[in-house]
Design a protein around this motif. Structure first.
Motif, mmCIF file in Angstrom:
data_model
loop_
_atom_site.group_PDB
_atom_site.id
_atom_site.type_symbol
_atom_site.label_atom_id
_atom_site.label_comp_id
_atom_site.label_asym_id
_atom_site.label_seq_id
_atom_site.Cartn_x
_atom_site.Cartn_y
_atom_site.Cartn_z
ATOM 1 N N PRO A 283 0.804 -1.228 0.000
ATOM 2 C CA PRO A 283 0.000 0.000 0.000
ATOM 3 C C PRO A 283 0.837 1.279 0.000
ATOM 4 N N VAL A 284 1.975 1.271 0.685
ATOM 5 C CA VAL A 284 2.847 2.453 0.715
ATOM 6 C C VAL A 284 3.389 2.753 -0.679
ATOM 7 N N SER A 285 3.594 1.702 -1.466
ATOM 8 C CA SER A 285 4.118 1.898 -2.824
ATOM 9 C C SER A 285 3.178 2.717 -3.688
ATOM 10 N N ALA A 286 1.885 2.787 -3.340
ATOM 11 C CA ALA A 286 0.930 3.591 -4.111
ATOM 12 C C ALA A 286 1.339 5.059 -4.114
ATOM 13 N N VAL A 339 13.855 -5.838 5.989
ATOM 14 C CA VAL A 339 14.760 -4.999 5.197
ATOM 15 C C VAL A 339 14.573 -5.292 3.708
ATOM 16 N N ALA A 340 14.555 -6.577 3.357
ATOM 17 C CA ALA A 340 14.421 -6.966 1.949
ATOM 18 C C ALA A 340 13.097 -6.504 1.356
ATOM 19 N N VAL A 341 12.025 -6.607 2.129
ATOM 20 C CA VAL A 341 10.696 -6.225 1.631
ATOM 21 C C VAL A 341 10.597 -4.721 1.386
ATOM 22 N N TRP A 342 11.271 -3.929 2.229
ATOM 23 C CA TRP A 342 11.151 -2.474 2.127
ATOM 24 C C TRP A 342 12.196 -1.835 1.215
ATOM 25 N N ILE A 343 13.215 -2.577 0.780
ATOM 26 C CA ILE A 343 14.244 -1.986 -0.093
ATOM 27 C C ILE A 343 13.661 -1.406 -1.389
ATOM 28 N N ASN A 345 10.775 -0.051 -1.954
ATOM 29 C CA ASN A 345 10.134 1.225 -1.622
ATOM 30 C C ASN A 345 11.161 2.300 -1.299
ATOM 31 N N ILE A 346 12.248 1.919 -0.622
ATOM 32 C CA ILE A 346 13.293 2.889 -0.280
ATOM 33 C C ILE A 346 13.986 3.391 -1.549
ATOM 34 N N SER A 350 13.400 7.168 -3.066
ATOM 35 C CA SER A 350 14.489 8.113 -3.327
ATOM 36 C C SER A 350 14.398 8.654 -4.755
ATOM 37 N N LEU A 351 14.074 7.755 -5.695
ATOM 38 C CA LEU A 351 13.891 8.179 -7.089
ATOM 39 C C LEU A 351 12.733 9.169 -7.203
#
Length: 361
Positions: A283-286, A339-343, A345-346, A350-351
């Protein structure tokens, strides 16, 4: 309070996203039917089961491709706004680029909430129906392939551990069974059997080739029997969960399941944690994809909408690729699952910040 421009953009945001789903889901169904129709006919699958499967398929398919659909829909309608010089007119009226983003963020909030609630409650149920159908009618040995059937090791209590080398889920029989009971850090006794069979009627086990070795201060006491019936505080069927069980559990059931499997020493715990963390990261990726899409498509380009769509397709598939790669790493490497799941999105967050700054200029 929403202005006319806010309502206009928000309406286009939600409408284009909905149309994108309605266009691509039937295509996905047609492709899936063309691939599986022979096996469905071969196994004489009831029509009711097929209809139920494709209802679950719609939810499952939409959830997996949600980032791509969202990204392309925003690229599409924002590029049209840019080509029609509507964005130039909006910004020329004194509205800042940050203020221009507000309806997009509102739309992303709505989509995120829907995705979050679906991931918590609706998608698990759809995943269960979708996976059960595939394993029952379409994949190899059916139900047997759903389970972790070999080298099952579990901690069933604070001081008890069991192991079986192989498990037959149909006959409820396990082979090369051992149970170790500890007192503190010292072994109290160990039970072994060539074969152990679950008796559901009286909730007991029949052990074949039974041996119990009790550790004494001076000598060990050994008890043996060709066949012995005993009660234990576990069920073999519970100790061999389906390989995709985490995907079929609602949020609260999943948390309880993970806590139970941690206490049992389940080697697949990273797989279950990955499923849990993705319920929050997707959901955050939206928001991230919305900002990237607006930043990429808000400028009028010589290549027109086609160039924006090409960039959008490249970025959206890159996001899905990153998500899948790091999802596999979370399940099978030493990298912490959270960490792997959120990379992804991080990295893409940043992009998004970088592209947003350039778009403002």
């Amino acid at each position: 309070m929403l202005t006319i421009i806010d309502k206009y953009i928000l309406k286009r945001y939600l409408a284009t996203f909905s149309v994108m789903l309605l266009l691509f889901i039937p295509i996905g169904i047609i492709i899936d039917v063309s691939e599986k129709i022979n096996k469905m006919i071969e196994h004489k699958v009831p029509l009711k089961e097929v209809v139920s499967y494709y209802i679950d398929f719609i939810v499952y398919f939409a959830n997996i491709l949600f980032p791509i659909f969202l990204f392309l829909s925003i690229i599409w309608f924002t590029s049209k706004l840019a080509n029609n010089t509507e964005i130039i007119a909006i910004l020329s009226s004194g509205i800042s680029f940050t203020r221009f983003l507000r309806p997009y963020i509102i739309g992303a909030t709505f989509v995120s909430l829907v995705s979050l609630l679906m991931g918590f409650f609706l998608v698990p149920k759809a995943s269960e129906g979708f996976k059960n159908f595939r394993y029952t009618y379409l994949i190899g040995n059916g139900q047997a392939e759903m389970r972790q059937l070999s080298d099952v090791f579990r901690q069933i209590s604070d001081d008890e551990f069991i192991y079986v080398s192989n498990f037959n889920s149909i006959s409820k029989t396990a082979f090369n069974f051992s149970l170790e009971k500890f007192k503190g850090d010292k072994l109290d006794y160990k039970i072994t059997a060539n074969r152990i069979k679950w008796n559901p009627k009286d909730k007991t086990y029949t052990l074949f080739g039974y041996t119990k070795r009790t550790v004494g201060k001076l000598d060990d006491f050994i008890e043996q029997a060709d066949q012995k019936v005993k009660k234990f505080n576990f069920e073999l069927d519970d100790l061999t969960p389906t390989v995709y069980v985490a995907e079929t559990l609602s949020l609260f059931d999943l948390i309880k399941f993970i806590d139970r499997e941690k206490s049992r020493g389940n080697a697949n715990i990273n797989v279950y944690l990955t499923v849990l963390y993705k319920k929050y990261s997707v959901p955050v990726s939206a928001f991230i994809l919305t900002i990237i899409a607006v930043a990429v498509s808000s400028m009028k380009r010589r290549g027109g909408m086609g160039l924006n769509l090409a960039i959008g397709i490249l970025l959206s598939f890159s996001f899905v690729f990153f998500e899948k790669i790091f999802g596999v790493m979370a399940e099978s490497s030493t990298m912490p699952p959270i960490v792997a799941v959120w990379i992804p999105n991080i990295v893409f967050g940043s992009l998004a910040i970088y592209l947003l700054r350039n778009a403002k200029r």
